[in-house]
Design a protein around this motif. Sequence first.
Motif, mmCIF file in Angstrom:
data_model
loop_
_atom_site.group_PDB
_atom_site.id
_atom_site.type_symbol
_atom_site.label_atom_id
_atom_site.label_comp_id
_atom_site.label_asym_id
_atom_site.label_seq_id
_atom_site.Cartn_x
_atom_site.Cartn_y
_atom_site.Cartn_z
ATOM 1 N N THR A 182 42.507 48.888 36.450
ATOM 2 C CA THR A 182 41.508 48.234 37.329
ATOM 3 C C THR A 182 40.947 47.072 36.235
ATOM 4 N N ASP A 183 40.678 47.210 35.076
ATOM 5 C CA ASP A 183 40.012 46.319 34.193
ATOM 6 C C ASP A 183 41.053 44.999 34.286
ATOM 7 N N GLN A 186 40.720 43.048 37.632
ATOM 8 C CA GLN A 186 39.598 42.283 37.766
ATOM 9 C C GLN A 186 39.743 41.161 36.807
ATOM 10 N N LEU A 189 41.826 38.629 38.545
ATOM 11 C CA LEU A 189 41.221 38.228 39.868
ATOM 12 C C LEU A 189 40.309 36.881 39.331
ATOM 13 N N LEU A 190 39.533 37.136 38.307
ATOM 14 C CA LEU A 190 38.469 35.963 38.133
ATOM 15 C C LEU A 190 39.315 34.871 37.514
ATOM 16 N N ARG A 196 39.388 39.994 45.831
ATOM 17 C CA ARG A 196 39.048 41.378 45.852
ATOM 18 C C ARG A 196 40.073 42.301 46.680
ATOM 19 N N LYS A 199 43.283 43.334 44.976
ATOM 20 C CA LYS A 199 42.913 44.257 44.080
ATOM 21 C C LYS A 199 42.615 45.544 44.485
ATOM 22 N N TYR A 200 42.105 45.904 45.707
ATOM 23 C CA TYR A 200 41.755 46.867 46.440
ATOM 24 C C TYR A 200 43.178 47.670 46.758
#
Length: 253
Positions: A182-183, A186, A189-190, A196, A199-200
């Motif tokens: 998950t990190d 994230q 994603l950035l 988001r 990712k979800y």
Amino acid sequence: MTTTALFNPFAGPASEDGAAWRGYSGQLVTSEQIARHMEAAATLMRAGKCRPDVDPALDAAQAPGVGDEDTHQLACLVLETLLKRSTGARVVLLSQWAGHPDRTPQMVEGLLRDGAGLVRRLPQGADLGKVLGLLTFSWYGGSGAEVTGDAVARHVEAAAALMESRGWDPQFYDINTGHGVTDALQATLLDGHGTRDTKYVAVTVMERLLAALLEAPVVLLNEWTFHGQRTLPDVLKLLKSAAAYARAFGPRA
């Protein structure tokens, strides 16, 4: 169940018979047996040797070495899942679908052949009901927007590349250090590799895929990542499998 045998559901079967599940009688039934039964029914349908309905076609195709009640029942489960996926309906009854006035023998034959192709691609060693549940999975993110399978796959692949390039092996970190899947999702994603919503959906796909393969009621991705002797190759296999699943079964653009 070993970690090396868990993951890529699209890598092909471990044996000529493929994956195996228990039929309603309690006996093991292989994916190849189910597929052959559906193909035999499709052949009868094409030859006009049974009326255009799925159950009678599967009944007529039952023969030693071809199919039995277990392969019949599991074939129906697969076919109803295919129909739910294609129609968006929450419930589909095969007999009512086949009996609709617009239905043709060619459509029923096509469904049977599609079902045979699908069942040969399903993950090994997994709970069939949970695996089929993955095929009717909702691809909506937390914002309520639908995402494509390709967008989810690209985000997952970016996360895998980051974890591999930086050596984020769970053997050297713990759940609180910020080096899990998950990190990575994230961080990428950035960097513009996802949203988001992707990712979800990616996290949900991986948790449901793991639950199906491990035959567990629920699996939390971070807990799985840092459990026991999990290694970076194990995690990368999961990410590869999730990307392949998303591309194969997620919505198209």
